[in-house]
Design a protein around this motif. Structure first.
Motif, PDB file in Angstrom:
ATOM      1  N   PRO A  57       0.845  -1.266   0.025  1.00  0.00           N
ATOM      2  CA  PRO A  57       0.093  -0.140  -0.014  1.00  0.00           C
ATOM      3  C   PRO A  57       0.750   1.293   0.021  1.00  0.00           C
ATOM      4  N   LYS A  58       1.977   1.218   0.728  1.00  0.00           N
ATOM      5  CA  LYS A  58       2.688   2.416   0.950  1.00  0.00           C
ATOM      6  C   LYS A  58       3.364   2.979  -0.621  1.00  0.00           C
ATOM      7  N   THR A  59       3.892   1.815  -1.130  1.00  0.00           N
ATOM      8  CA  THR A  59       4.731   2.033  -2.257  1.00  0.00           C
ATOM      9  C   THR A  59       3.691   2.422  -3.341  1.00  0.00           C
ATOM     10  N   LYS A  60       2.603   1.812  -3.410  1.00  0.00           N
ATOM     11  CA  LYS A  60       1.435   2.250  -4.473  1.00  0.00           C
ATOM     12  C   LYS A  60       0.908   3.691  -4.341  1.00  0.00           C
ATOM     13  N   LYS A  61       0.897   4.110  -2.790  1.00  0.00           N
ATOM     14  CA  LYS A  61       0.501   5.332  -2.689  1.00  0.00           C
ATOM     15  C   LYS A  61       1.303   6.294  -3.114  1.00  0.00           C
ATOM     16  N   GLU A  62       2.639   6.270  -2.763  1.00  0.00           N
ATOM     17  CA  GLU A  62       3.782   7.024  -3.129  1.00  0.00           C
ATOM     18  C   GLU A  62       3.773   7.150  -4.799  1.00  0.00           C
ATOM     19  N   LEU A  63       3.853   5.970  -5.453  1.00  0.00           N
ATOM     20  CA  LEU A  63       3.684   6.181  -6.880  1.00  0.00           C
ATOM     21  C   LEU A  63       2.560   6.976  -7.674  1.00  0.00           C
ATOM     22  N   PHE A  64       1.391   6.732  -7.104  1.00  0.00           N
ATOM     23  CA  PHE A  64       0.211   7.506  -7.539  1.00  0.00           C
ATOM     24  C   PHE A  64       0.443   8.840  -7.440  1.00  0.00           C
ATOM     25  N   HIS A  65       0.941   9.224  -6.164  1.00  0.00           N
ATOM     26  CA  HIS A  65       1.248  10.933  -5.842  1.00  0.00           C
ATOM     27  C   HIS A  65       2.294  11.355  -6.822  1.00  0.00           C
ATOM     28  N   SER A  66       3.395  10.688  -7.273  1.00  0.00           N
ATOM     29  CA  SER A  66       4.255  11.054  -8.128  1.00  0.00           C
ATOM     30  C   SER A  66       3.791  10.971  -9.837  1.00  0.00           C
ATOM     31  N   SER A  82      -4.500   0.946 -11.947  1.00  0.00           N
ATOM     32  CA  SER A  82      -4.055   0.060 -11.126  1.00  0.00           C
ATOM     33  C   SER A  82      -4.304  -1.431 -11.160  1.00  0.00           C
ATOM     34  N   ASN A  83      -3.268  -2.352 -11.091  1.00  0.00           N
ATOM     35  CA  ASN A  83      -3.561  -3.722 -11.415  1.00  0.00           C
ATOM     36  C   ASN A  83      -3.462  -4.561 -10.000  1.00  0.00           C
ATOM     37  N   THR A  84      -3.800  -3.632  -9.120  1.00  0.00           N
ATOM     38  CA  THR A  84      -4.003  -4.328  -7.654  1.00  0.00           C
ATOM     39  C   THR A  84      -4.952  -5.389  -7.771  1.00  0.00           C
ATOM     40  N   SER A  85      -4.405  -6.549  -6.583  1.00  0.00           N
ATOM     41  CA  SER A  85      -5.272  -7.857  -6.631  1.00  0.00           C
ATOM     42  C   SER A  85      -6.472  -7.624  -5.517  1.00  0.00           C
ATOM     43  N   TYR A  86      -6.044  -6.686  -4.404  1.00  0.00           N
ATOM     44  CA  TYR A  86      -7.036  -6.705  -3.524  1.00  0.00           C
ATOM     45  C   TYR A  86      -6.986  -5.303  -2.764  1.00  0.00           C
ATOM     46  N   LEU A  87      -6.104  -4.388  -2.927  1.00  0.00           N
ATOM     47  CA  LEU A  87      -6.208  -3.133  -2.152  1.00  0.00           C
ATOM     48  C   LEU A  87      -7.101  -2.024  -2.988  1.00  0.00           C
ATOM     49  N   ASP A  88      -7.960  -1.511  -2.233  1.00  0.00           N
ATOM     50  CA  ASP A  88      -8.971  -0.304  -2.238  1.00  0.00           C
ATOM     51  C   ASP A  88      -8.341   0.870  -2.784  1.00  0.00           C
ATOM     52  N   ILE A  89      -7.615   1.028  -3.788  1.00  0.00           N
ATOM     53  CA  ILE A  89      -7.055   2.111  -4.185  1.00  0.00           C
ATOM     54  C   ILE A  89      -7.388   3.358  -4.412  1.00  0.00           C
ATOM     55  N   PHE A  90      -8.885   3.219  -4.129  1.00  0.00           N
ATOM     56  CA  PHE A  90      -9.719   4.624  -4.390  1.00  0.00           C
ATOM     57  C   PHE A  90      -9.728   5.218  -2.815  1.00  0.00           C
ATOM     58  N   ALA A  91      -9.453   4.274  -2.004  1.00  0.00           N
ATOM     59  CA  ALA A  91      -9.527   4.938  -0.735  1.00  0.00           C
ATOM     60  C   ALA A  91      -8.115   5.462  -0.198  1.00  0.00           C
ATOM     61  N   LEU A  92      -7.368   4.469  -0.823  1.00  0.00           N
ATOM     62  CA  LEU A  92      -5.730   4.362  -0.334  1.00  0.00           C
ATOM     63  C   LEU A  92      -4.780   5.954  -1.249  1.00  0.00           C
ATOM     64  N   VAL A  93      -5.223   5.951  -2.619  1.00  0.00           N
ATOM     65  CA  VAL A  93      -4.413   7.062  -3.129  1.00  0.00           C
ATOM     66  C   VAL A  93      -5.056   8.431  -3.241  1.00  0.00           C
ATOM     67  N   LYS A  94      -4.225   9.378  -3.091  1.00  0.00           N
ATOM     68  CA  LYS A  94      -4.772  10.768  -3.179  1.00  0.00           C
ATOM     69  C   LYS A  94      -4.343  11.276  -4.483  1.00  0.00           C
ATOM     70  N   THR A  95      -5.334  11.804  -5.306  1.00  0.00           N
ATOM     71  CA  THR A  95      -4.776  12.527  -6.587  1.00  0.00           C
ATOM     72  C   THR A  95      -5.574  13.511  -6.824  1.00  0.00           C
ATOM     73  N   LYS A  96      -5.243  14.439  -7.766  1.00  0.00           N
ATOM     74  CA  LYS A  96      -6.274  15.576  -8.339  1.00  0.00           C
ATOM     75  C   LYS A  96      -7.176  15.134  -9.223  1.00  0.00           C
ATOM     76  N   ARG A  97      -7.240  13.761  -9.582  1.00  0.00           N
ATOM     77  CA  ARG A  97      -8.027  13.483 -10.761  1.00  0.00           C
ATOM     78  C   ARG A  97      -8.981  12.068 -10.460  1.00  0.00           C
ATOM     79  N   PRO A  98      -9.567  12.004  -9.440  1.00  0.00           N
ATOM     80  CA  PRO A  98     -10.267  10.708  -8.993  1.00  0.00           C
ATOM     81  C   PRO A  98     -11.051  10.326 -10.294  1.00  0.00           C
TER      82      PRO A  98
END
Ligand SMILES: NC(=O)c1ccc[n+]([C@@H]2O[C@H](COP(=O)([O-])OP(=O)(O)OC[C@H]3O[C@@H](n4cnc5c(N)ncnc54)[C@H](O)[C@@H]3O)[C@@H](O)[C@H]2O)c1
Length: 315
Positions: free
Chosen positions: A97-106, A119-135
């Motif tokens: 989760p931490k690496t994915k969060k950082e990557l999406f930020h970059s 994201s190709n995530t297998s089970y992480l809820d990236i919608f809650a996890l990553v913060k972007t200006k483009r949801p």
């Protein structure tokens, strides 16, 4: 809706999934930037893509003349900055989760506003996890291994993903020859991995309590669901059985199912002995008399033959 504006794709992570996803986009005519933090892994990824393409050529799935053209469209890099040219980014880095969060930020900083981030995530809820200006432009595309052979891609939208983004990606995937299934909302494991997980409880229950051997279970499944599922799926089959009959069976209390996850004894025993499957020469079956690449090639050839059959029959 036009999808022609998508011309360049960045695939981040060149491991088990990323190299093969990059190959599929390049085969579909897209320019692909394949990014990894490890330069050696990028070299390995290119050689794997080359050997995958050669196998497809041998199986008459592609023409030999397409191989150099596909390879020419793949550009490798250890710098994420190349994603500034991407119309779509596919993230395929490890499930952390931490690496994915950082990557999406970059990526959100580097990519232009038009870029769709998947994201190709297998089970992480990236919608809650990553913060972007483009949801509205963030979604999950969960490919199946190996992506260049297995048609299914689970497409999952978040609460703020736009319908336009979902439809654009769905159409791109169809153009690539994939079978996208768009889920209405996120749930870890999506459709098939959840059903597989439920099956795992029963498989290990039967093994651990000595009801059948591994080979018995595989023979039973291959000769029943293995043949029926491609034709009637797992839901439509109830229409053929009769819904009243299905209800009676489901109400019958005599089949008590395993209702929670347990640690399978048989599996634990094999892992403790170092029997890890094909890669260690032994698992539930014995592979010690053959080398791993032959075993994998044989599996891939059988998968391709099955795919060709399904395509011919339009299943
Ligand atoms: N392996 C499968 O069968 C499978 C199937 C479906 C989905 N997935 C999902 O796909 C994702 C990738 O899985 P995988 O099995 O390909 O992993 P992998 O470990 O084989 O490959 C990941 C790659 O990402 C690279 N990487 C790590 N951090 C990076 C960064 N910050 N920037 C660029 N590259 C980076 C690594 O060097 C590695 O080459 C995971 O989210 C996983 O859950 C895997």
């Amino acid at each position: 809706m036009k999808i022609d504006w998508i011309k360049r794709v960045s695939v981040i992570g060149a491991g088990t999934m990323g190299h093969s996803i990059a190959m599929v986009f390049a085969q579909g005519g897209y320019e692909v930037d394949l990014v990894d933090i490890d330069h050696e892994l990028l070299t390995k990824a290119l050689s794997l893509i080359h050997s995958n393409l050669k196998t497809l050529d041998k199986m008459k799935m592609i023409s030999p003349s397409s191989i150099p053209k596909t390879l020419k469209r793949i550009h490798t890099s250890t710098s994420l900055e190349v994603a500034s040219k991407a119309d779509v980014v596919i993230e395929a880095i490890p499930e952390n989760p931490k690496t994915k969060k950082e990557l999406f930020h970059s990526l959100d900083q580097i990519c232009p506003p038009r870029t769709i981030l998947a994201s190709n995530t297998s089970y992480l809820d990236i919608f809650a996890l990553v913060k972007t200006k483009r949801p509205p432009k963030v979604l999950i595309t969960h490919w199946w291994a190996p992506p260049h052979l297995i048609p299914l891609v689970d497409v999952v939208k978040g609460p703020q993903t736009s319908s336009e983004t979902v439809e654009t990606i769905r159409r791109v995937l169809v153009r690539l020859g994939k079978t996208p299934v768009v889920m209405k909302k996120f749930i870890p494991g999506y459709i098939v991995n959840r059903i597989q997980r439920a099956m795992a409880r029963e498989i290990f229950y039967l093994l651990d309590h000595g009801y059948a051997t591994a080979k018995d279970i595989d023979t039973a499944m291959k000769n029943s669901l293995g043949i029926r599922i491609p034709v009637v799926g797992v839901v439509q089959r109830y229409d053929f059985a009769g819904l009243d009959f299905a209800l009676t069976v489901l109400k019958n209390p005599s089949i008590r199912l395993v209702s929670k996850d347990t640690i399978p004894k048989t599996l634990t025993h094999l892992v403790r002995k170092g029997h890890l499957g094909v890669r260690s020469g032994k698992g539930f079956y014995d592979y010690s008399s053959r080398n791993m690449s032959d075993i994998l090639r044989e599996r891939d050839i059988k998968l391709v033959e099955t795919l060709k059959f399904f395509k011919r029959k339009k299943l």
